[in-house]
Design an enzyme around this catalytic site. Structure first.
Site, PDB file in Angstrom:
ATOM      1  N   TYR A 173       0.833  -1.214   0.000  1.00  0.00           N
ATOM      2  CA  TYR A 173       0.000   0.000   0.000  1.00  0.00           C
ATOM      3  C   TYR A 173       0.863   1.257   0.000  1.00  0.00           C
ATOM      4  CZ  TYR A 173      -4.112   2.811   1.513  1.00  0.00           C
ATOM      5  OH  TYR A 173      -5.146   3.721   1.602  1.00  0.00           O
ATOM      6  N   ARG A 226      -1.610   8.012  -3.690  1.00  0.00           N
ATOM      7  CA  ARG A 226      -2.526   7.057  -3.064  1.00  0.00           C
ATOM      8  C   ARG A 226      -3.814   7.722  -2.579  1.00  0.00           C
ATOM      9  NH1 ARG A 226       0.135   4.229   1.882  1.00  0.00           N
ATOM     10  NH2 ARG A 226      -0.910   5.866   3.056  1.00  0.00           N
ATOM     11  N   ASP A 227      -4.897   6.938  -2.593  1.00  0.00           N
ATOM     12  CA  ASP A 227      -6.193   7.380  -2.050  1.00  0.00           C
ATOM     13  C   ASP A 227      -6.697   8.625  -2.801  1.00  0.00           C
ATOM     14  OD1 ASP A 227      -8.319   6.949  -0.319  1.00  0.00           O
ATOM     15  OD2 ASP A 227      -7.476   8.168   1.286  1.00  0.00           O
ATOM     16  N   SER A 258      -6.092   8.852   3.640  1.00  0.00           N
ATOM     17  CA  SER A 258      -4.963   7.933   3.484  1.00  0.00           C
ATOM     18  C   SER A 258      -4.006   8.346   2.383  1.00  0.00           C
ATOM     19  CB  SER A 258      -5.472   6.509   3.252  1.00  0.00           C
ATOM     20  OG  SER A 258      -6.008   5.991   4.445  1.00  0.00           O
ATOM     21  N   ASP A 307      -8.139  -0.084  -2.861  1.00  0.00           N
ATOM     22  CA  ASP A 307      -8.863   1.072  -3.426  1.00  0.00           C
ATOM     23  C   ASP A 307      -8.317   1.624  -4.738  1.00  0.00           C
ATOM     24  OD1 ASP A 307     -10.270   0.844  -1.099  1.00  0.00           O
ATOM     25  OD2 ASP A 307      -9.774   2.819  -0.303  1.00  0.00           O
ATOM     26  N   ASP A 309      -9.296   4.931  10.670  1.00  0.00           N
ATOM     27  CA  ASP A 309      -9.470   5.119   9.220  1.00  0.00           C
ATOM     28  C   ASP A 309      -9.150   6.543   8.791  1.00  0.00           C
ATOM     29  OD1 ASP A 309     -10.543   2.506   8.670  1.00  0.00           O
ATOM     30  OD2 ASP A 309     -12.356   3.167   9.698  1.00  0.00           O
TER      31      ASP A 309
HETATM   32  C1  BGC Z   1      -3.993   3.938   6.586  1.00  0.00           C
HETATM   33  C2  BGC Z   1      -2.665   3.225   6.724  1.00  0.00           C
HETATM   34  C3  BGC Z   1      -2.797   2.097   7.722  1.00  0.00           C
HETATM   35  C4  BGC Z   1      -3.946   1.187   7.355  1.00  0.00           C
HETATM   36  C5  BGC Z   1      -4.173   0.094   8.369  1.00  0.00           C
HETATM   37  C6  BGC Z   1      -5.087   2.954   6.256  1.00  0.00           C
HETATM   38  O1  BGC Z   1      -6.307   3.594   6.243  1.00  0.00           O
HETATM   39  O2  BGC Z   1      -3.895   4.921   5.588  1.00  0.00           O
HETATM   40  O3  BGC Z   1      -1.711   4.136   7.162  1.00  0.00           O
HETATM   41  O4  BGC Z   1      -1.609   1.348   7.777  1.00  0.00           O
HETATM   42  O5  BGC Z   1      -5.135   1.939   7.235  1.00  0.00           O
HETATM   43  O6  BGC Z   1      -4.595   0.586   9.573  1.00  0.00           O
END
Ligand code: BGC
Length: 389
Positions: free
Chosen positions: A111, A116-117, A123, A162, A344
């Protein structure tokens, strides 16, 4: 945010790894060869990694006795470790040093795509659009070399939550337009480079409330299949991961949003139907179509005002424990991908990564930045768990 939080977590992990906790026995005596044409979860148990255990153990002292006792049960349940920055690749070695028994499989989430996102803010990652070569050489290649260096350990990968779903449904969002080429190239590179004998790979496919709409099934399957083919149809690829960090029920019927006015445009009112419908679309698109489903936080239904609400849903509880008994041939396993207790997204509206979804009335407030430990939320997940602890 991670930089202020990490030292604390690192300390917790160090404290755990230090004596008197000893390196655990285990690991296979010879190289692991996973057969991705079969359901590996029939043979392997999702490993309860020491990083999540460390987060939970660090949180025990502030809980009442009964919640703490349940929390210790949670620490024994398998879940995925998120490698969400280049720096956080460092989380992997201590987990390996802690020992992964030969009948366990270590779950990792890949990830760190540039941009990203792209359709949300909570995120947004460290790499910017255009930093694809950094993603390849400083992130994917480094993870690949670690997996190669541990041939006697089995790994299950969830690839880039995502990312491709956003290209299917959010192509009008400018940030997604900017990210699109890098997502496609980056995901294909990940699939190709991480295609190792001790690895089984699942590509993120959103959830039933996302690509399950009639109009999205086919384009969604085609988008994923394109990445799979661009990667050279890797042998260790098994299919998709659904409901990652999500809230949908596996088989509630009628589904939670079945009486919404637009429900007639979406047959996939639960993940079981989604896995079946999207699985058929994937097959037509020429791609392996087995699935793992995140059931970490879907124990309680009827909490969201809208299907698309994703941020720290209030009242949620831990869901079905990881198992390969799913009752569906296409569903390899229920797994815990999101480590319950990690946030989140922040509810602080002045934060750079504040996303308005985290300020909705069904989102728990206050909440810390994405990925950070969220003590009150963790305790709620425990006490609302279904099945209960
Ligand atoms: C976050 C990450 C995190 C993951 C698991 C995601 O929403 O952006 O930083 O490692 O959740 O908690």
């Amino acid at each position: 945010m991670k930089f202020s939080q990490l030292p604390v977590l690192a300390l917790a992990a160090t404290a755990l790894a230090a004596p008197p906790v000893q390196k655990r026995a285990g690991g296979c005596s010879s190289a692991v060869k996973l057969d991705a044409s079969t359901n590996v979860w029939k043979k392997y148990t999702l490993h309860a990694n020491s990083f999540y255990r460390g987060e939970i153990e660090a949180a025990l002292s502030s809980m009442d006795e009964s919640t703490a006792a349940k929390a210790q049960e949670v620490a024994k349940i398998g879940s995925f470790l998120w490698l969400d920055t280049i720096e956080n690749i460092n989380k992997l070695q201590p987990v390996l040093d802690d020992g992964v028994p030969c009948d366990h499989i270590l779950g990792l989430v890949i990830y760190d795509l540039p941009g990203r996102d792209c359709a949300a803010k909570a995120s947004n990652g460290e790499l910017k659009v255009g930093e694809l070569s950094k993603y390849k050489t400083q992130y994917i290649d480094v993870v690949a070399s670690l997996l190669k260096a541990n041939p006697n350990t089995a790994f299950a990968l969830v690839i880039e939550p995502d990312s491709l779903p956003n290209l299917v449904t959010n192509s009008d969002v400018q940030a997604c337009k900017n990210s699109a080429a890098g997502y496609r190239d980056g995901v294909a590179y990940a699939l190709k480079t991480l295609n190792l004998p001790n690895v089984v790979m699942y590509l993120d496919a959103g959830h039933g409330g996302w690509l399950g709409w009639d109009a999205n099934l086919k384009p969604g399957a085609q988008e994923l299949a394109k990445a799979y083919k661009a990667a050279g149809s890797p042998k260790q690829f098994r299919g998709i991961a659904t409901n990652v960090a999500g809230w949908n029920s596996w088989d509630m019927s009628p589904g939670e949003f079945a009486s919404a006015s637009d429900a007639k445009y979406n047959k996939c009112q639960n993940e079981k139907i989604y896995v079946t419908e999207f699985g058929a679309a994937l097959k037509s698109a020429g791609m392996p179509n087995h699935a793992i489903i995140d059931t970490a936080r879907n124990g309680v239904q009827g909490l969201r005002e809208e299907w698309g609400n994703w941020c720290n849903v209030k009242g949620a509880g831990f869901g079905i424990r990881p198992t390969s008994s799913t009752g569906s041939d296409l569903a390899d396993a229920f797994v815990w991908v999101k480590p319950g207790g990690e946030s989140d997204g922040t509810s602080d509206s002045s934060a750079v990564r504040y996303d308005s979804f985290c300020g909705k009335s069904d989102a728990y407030q206050p909440s810390p930045e994405a990925g950070q430990w969220h003590q009150a939320y963790f305790e709620d997940l425990i006490n609302n768990a279904n099945p209960s602890f």
